[in-house]
Design an enzyme around this catalytic site. Structure first.
Site, short mmCIF file in Angstrom:
data_model
loop_
_atom_site.label_atom_id
_atom_site.label_comp_id
_atom_site.label_asym_id
_atom_site.label_seq_id
_atom_site.Cartn_x
_atom_site.Cartn_y
_atom_site.Cartn_z
N HIS A 291 24.61 -87.44 -109.10
CA HIS A 291 23.55 -86.49 -109.46
C HIS A 291 22.36 -87.14 -110.12
O HIS A 291 21.22 -86.83 -109.84
CB HIS A 291 24.09 -85.44 -110.43
CG HIS A 291 24.90 -84.39 -109.76
ND1 HIS A 291 24.46 -83.75 -108.64
CD2 HIS A 291 26.11 -83.88 -110.06
CE1 HIS A 291 25.37 -82.88 -108.28
NE2 HIS A 291 26.39 -82.93 -109.11
N GLU A 527 28.81 -94.16 -87.60
CA GLU A 527 29.25 -94.31 -88.99
C GLU A 527 30.71 -94.73 -89.09
O GLU A 527 31.24 -94.88 -90.17
CB GLU A 527 28.95 -93.05 -89.82
CG GLU A 527 29.16 -91.75 -89.13
CD GLU A 527 28.67 -90.54 -89.92
OE1 GLU A 527 28.14 -90.69 -91.02
OE2 GLU A 527 28.84 -89.43 -89.40
N ASP A 551 28.44 -93.74 -94.68
CA ASP A 551 29.83 -93.77 -94.23
C ASP A 551 30.16 -95.10 -93.57
O ASP A 551 31.27 -95.62 -93.74
CB ASP A 551 30.11 -92.61 -93.27
CG ASP A 551 30.44 -91.34 -94.03
OD1 ASP A 551 31.25 -91.42 -94.96
OD2 ASP A 551 29.87 -90.28 -93.71
N CYS A 598 19.97 -93.03 -90.84
CA CYS A 598 19.78 -91.85 -91.66
C CYS A 598 20.58 -91.90 -92.96
O CYS A 598 20.63 -90.95 -93.71
CB CYS A 598 20.07 -90.57 -90.88
SG CYS A 598 21.76 -90.47 -90.32
C1 PEP Z 1 25.79 -91.26 -93.70
O1 PEP Z 1 27.03 -91.30 -93.71
O2 PEP Z 1 25.07 -92.28 -93.89
C2 PEP Z 1 25.09 -89.99 -93.49
C3 PEP Z 1 23.79 -89.94 -93.35
O3 PEP Z 1 25.86 -88.88 -93.47
P1 PEP Z 1 26.36 -88.15 -94.83
O4 PEP Z 1 25.79 -88.91 -96.00
O5 PEP Z 1 25.87 -86.76 -94.73
O6 PEP Z 1 27.83 -88.30 -94.68
MG MG Z 2 28.13 -89.58 -92.95
#
Ligand code: PEP
Ligand code: MG
Length: 672
Positions: A291, A527, A551, A598
Site C-alpha cells: 500500500h 507470466e 508474476d 504490463c
Molecule cells: C503481472 O503479473 O505483471 C501483471 C501485470 O498482472 P497482475 O499484477 O495483475 O497479476
Molecule cells: Mg499477473
C-alpha cells in the site's frame, strides 16, 4: 595513410560527450577515419560503433586516417583529444578529489527503488505505538455508548479521508477505506465486543481484547490476502482506541516537511502521506507492490524499501538524501552532496513539469523508434486520468474490480455498460481488456474454491475461467458486444499451457460467431515461464503478447510476490527474467506480432532503456508514471539501448544489471 596512438584521459573514457565530439569532428573530414582498440576497428564517424569499443579512461586507441585531408584530420583529432573533447580535463582532475556520485552511493544504504524522485530533508522516525490501556468498567450503558460513538466517529473520519483523497488517489487505491469501513461494521466482531462489555469489561478493554484475539488468529493463517487484513485490524485497533481514550499517540506526523523512516507502514499511515508534508519514505521492509508503495507513487513521493535494519540503527545527520530513482538513502551526506542533491531535486521537479506538458506527444527515441506508452487501469474513473496523463491507450484493464466485493457475479449488461463507457472515454485509443484474473489468494464468494496450500500455484487466471465457463462466457459476450464503441483487444491471463490458450480462443470464436461481431485482436499474457519456453508456438497463434513481469518474476525466481521478507529477491531486472523477455520479443517479432510489458517493471527508470533495447513495443504502466516514462524514452537512443540490452543479458544478477545500467546512464547523460 596516417596513424596515431593516443591515450583517452576523459573520466568517462570515449563515451558520452567526448565520443559525440570526436565523431562530429571526424565527420568534417573527407578522409576515411578508423579507430582501433583491442581487436576491434570501427568507423570513427559512427557514434554507436565508437561506443561499442568501450574505451575506458587512460586506455590507448589507434586512429587511422586515409584519403583527402588525412594530415589535417589526424592533427585536428589529436588536438581535440588533448584539449579534452569538450571536457575540462584540468577542472575534472581537481574535482576528482570528491567523486560525488560514487561518494553518495558508497555512503548510503542501498534498497529497492519503489517510487521515483530525489529529496533532501530531516528525518522523522515513525515507530508504531502499540497502545495497551486498562480502563475500569463503568456501566453497561456507558460502555456501549462509548463504543458506539467511537465507532461512528472513526467511520466518519475514514469517510472524510476518502473524500479528501478522491482527486489525488486512484479509485482502486481508495478501496483501503472501504475495507476499513467494512471491518468496523462487521456484526460478528461487534457482537463479540458487546458480549465482553456485558461480561463487565470496559469498552476500551473489550475492544483491545477482541481485536488482539482476531489479530492472533489471522496472523497464524498462511495466506497473503489474510495478512493484509491483519494490517487493517492493527490499524483499526489503534484508531478506535485513540478515539475512545482521546490519546493522540506520540507518532503524529509533524507539520514540517520530513522524510519518514519506518519499519513498515500500515494502510492508514500511508494515507497520512496525503495529508502531511512528506518529502520521502524509507522503509526497512516494504515492497514495490504494498500500500505505501502504491500510494507513494500515486502522490509522487519518492520512496525506497528493503533498506534493512541499518536504516533505523545507523547514525545519521540532520539532513539526509533519499533517491527513489536509484533506491538509496545517504544518511551522512557531505555539504557538497547535499548541494548536489538539492540541484537534482530541482531538476527532478522541472523534469516532471516538462514531462506533463509533453504528455500527449508520442514517445519516440532520438533516432526515431516509437514505443507506445499505455496505462494500467482498474476502474472507469481511471480512463479519464489516463487520458489526461497522455496514455496512448490502455495496455491492461484489470477487470477484477467488477467482480470483487460482490455476492454474485456482474451481469452481462452491467459489464457491457462499463466496457462501453471506457471505450467511449478512450476516444479511439485502444483498450486491452484482460479477462478475469482471479483465484487462490483472491477468492470470490460466488466461486467455489477448495483450500490450496500454494494458492499462486493453484486455480488462478485462465485455469479458473475455463472451470467457471459461464462467468467467462458472460464476460466475453459483454466485451465483444462493447467493441462497436471503440478499439478493443482481449487477452487471457496466466496462460501456461497450449491447451488453455486453445480452449479460451475457441470459446471466444464461438461467441464471436454467435454474436456476428467482427473479429478483434486476441493475445495472451506472458507470466508463466512455460509460456516463454513455448513462445515460438504461441507466437504463431496470438495477435500479441503482454508480459506480466510481476508474476513472471515470482514464478521464475520461485518467490511469492507478496512475501514479507523476500521482497529483495523480486527484481524484474534479474537476468533470468530479462532473457525470457528477450526470447518472447524475438519469437513474437519473427511472426510479426507485437509485445507489451504490463508489470511494474515497465515504469522502473532503470529498466526502461533495457526494455526498449530488448525491442518491447509497448510499456503499460501505472497512470502517474506515464509522462515520465514517455519523457525518458524521448531521450534514449534505440541503437544504444540495444547494445545496453545485449550487455545486461550477460550479467549474473539483478544487482549487476542495475549497476551496469546506472553506469551507462551516467556516461550517456552528457550526450543527451
Ligand atoms: C503481472 O503479473 O505483471 C501483471 C501485470 O498482472 P497482475 O499484477 O495483475 O497479476
Ligand atoms: Mg499477473
Amino acid at each position: 595513410m596516417k596513424t596515431l596512438q593516443i591515450s583517452i584521459d576523459n573520466p568517462t573514457g570515449l563515451h558520452a560527450r567526448p565520443a559525440k565530439n570526436f565523431v562530429n569532428l571526424a565527420k568534417k573530414f573527407k578522409a576515411d577515419i578508423f579507430v582501433e582498440f583491442g581487436e576491434k576497428k570501427v568507423n570513427a564517424k559512427s557514434l554507436i560503433s565508437l561506443l561499442t569499443l568501450g574505451v575506458k579512461p587512460h586506455q590507448v586507441i589507434k586512429i587511422t586516417c586515409e584519403g583527402e585531408g588525412e594530415d589535417e584530420a589526424l592533427q585536428a583529432l589529436q588536438k581535440a583529444i588533448q584539449d579534452g573533447l569538450g571536457d575540462d580535463l584540468q577542472a575534472l582532475k581537481q574535482s576528482a578529489a570528491e567523486p560525488l556520485n560514487t561518494t553518495v552511493r558508497e555512503a548510503g544504504l542501498v534498497g529497492m527503488a519503489v517510487s521515483p524522485g530525489i529529496t533532501v530533508g530531516k528525518v522523522f522516525e515513525y515507530r508504531r505505538e502499540n497502545l495497551s490501556i486498562d480502563m475500569a468498567f463503568r456501566s453497561n450503558e456507558e460502555e456501549t455508548l462509548q463504543l458506539e460513538n467511537s465507532l461512528k466517529q472513526v467511520q466518519k473520519n475514514i469517510q472524510q479521508s476518502k473524500l479528501a483523497l478522491t482527486h489525488q488517489i486512484k479509485a482502486e487505491d481508495l478501496a483501503i477505506f472501504d475495507a476499513h469501513q467494512e471491518i468496523l461494521s462487521d456484526q460478528n466482531l461487534l457482537d463479540e465486543v458487546s458480549h465482553q462489555i456485558r461480561q463487565g469489561h470496559s469498552a476500551v478493554n473489550a475492544w483491545q481484547s477482541v481485536l488482539d484475539e482476531k489479530i492472533r488468529e489471522l496472523s497464524a493463517v498462511n495466506n497473503s490476502l489474510i495478512r493484509d487484513r491483519v494490517a487493517d485490524l492493527y490499524d483499526l485497533r489503534e484508531r478506535v482506541l485513540r478515539e475512545m481514550t482521546g490519546r493522540t499517540g506520540n507518532n503524529q506526523f509533524p507539520s514540517e516537511p520530513v522524510i519518514v523512516f519506518a519499519q513498515s507502514l500500515l494502510p492508514s499511515d500511508a494515507i497520512a502521506f496525503a495529508q502531511h508534508k512528506i518529502l520521502g519514505v524509507a522503509l526497512v521492509e516494504g515492497s514495490t507492490t504494498d500500500h505505501s508503495a502504491i500510494l507513494s507513487r500515486a502522490l509522487g513521493i519518492p520512496a525506497v524499501a528493503q533498506l534493512k535494519d541499518q536504516l533505523l540503527q545507523a547514525e545519521r545527520a540532520e539532513q539526509v538524501i533519499l533517491d527513489g530513482n536509484r533506491g538509496y538513502v545517504n544518511l551522512t551526506p557531505t555539504q557538497a552532496e547535499l548541494d548536489r542533491a538539492q540541484q537534482e531535486t530541482k531538476k527532478w521537479e522541472t523534469l516532471k513539469q516538462t514531462a506533463q506538458m509533453n504528455a500527449a506527444a508520442k514517445a519516440q527515441t532520438v533516432d526515431g523508434h516509437t514505443v507506445e506508452v499505455a496505462a494500467n487501469i482498474a476502474s472507469n474513473e481511471d480512463v479519464q486520468q489516463a487520458v489526461e496523463k497522455g496514455a496512448d491507450g490502455v495496455g491492461l484493464l484489470r477487470t477484477e474490480f467488477l467482480f470483487d466485493k460482490r455476492k454474485t457475479p456482474p451481469t452481462e449488461e452491467e459489464q457491457y455498460n462499463i466496457y462501453k463507457a471506457m471505450l467511449r472515454g478512450l476516444d479511439g485509443r485502444t483498450l486491452v481488456l484482460r479477462t478475469l484474473d482471479i483465484g487462490g489468494d483472491k477468492p470470490l464468494p460466488f466461486i467455489n474454491f477448495i483450500k490450496e496450500n500454494n494458492p499462486f500455484l493453484g486455480e488462478r487466471g485462465i485455469r479458473l475461467c475455463l472451470r467457471e465457463e459461464e462467468i467467462f462466457r458472460t464476460q466475453l459476450r459483454a466485451a465483444l458486444c462493447a467493441t462497436e464503441n471503440g478499439s478493443m483487444r482481449i487477452m487471457f491471463p496466466m496462460v501456461g499451457d497450449y491447451e488453455e490458450w486453445q480452449q479460451a480462443k475457441t470459446i471466444l470464436q464461438e461467441i464471436q460467431t454467435d454474436l456476428k461481431v467482427s473479429a478483434i485482436e486476441v493475445g495472451m499474457m506472458i507470466e508463466v515461464p512455460s509460456a516463454v519456453v513455448l513462445a515460438d508456438q504461441f507466437a504463431r497463434e496470438v495477435d500479441f503478447f503482454s508480459i506480466g513481469t510481476n508474476d513472471l518474476t515470482q514464478y521464475t525466481l520461485a518467490v511469492d510476490r507478496t512475501h514479507q521478507r523476500l521482497g529483495h529477491y523480486l527484481d524484474g531486472l534479474h537476468p533470468a527474467v530479462l532473457r525470457q523477455i528477450q526470447r518472447t520479443v524475438s519469437e513474437a517479432h519473427k511472426h510479426g506480432k507485437w509485445v507489451g510489458i504490463c508489470g511494474e517493471l515497465g515504469a522502473d527508470p532503470t529498466a526502461i532503456p533495457v526494455l526498449v533495447g530488448l525491442g518491447v513495443d509497448e510499456l503499460s504502466v501505472n497512470i502517474p508514471a506515464i509522462p515520465l516514462v514517455k519523457d525518458q524514452i524521448r531521450k534514449l537512443n534505440f541503437d544504444a539501448c540495444q547494445q545496453l540490452a545485449d550487455q545486461v543479458l550477460e550479467c549474473r544478477t539483478a544487482k549487476e544489471v542495475r549497476a551496469r545500467v546506472h553506469e551507462w546512464q551516467q556516461n550517456l547523460s552528457s550526450i543527451l
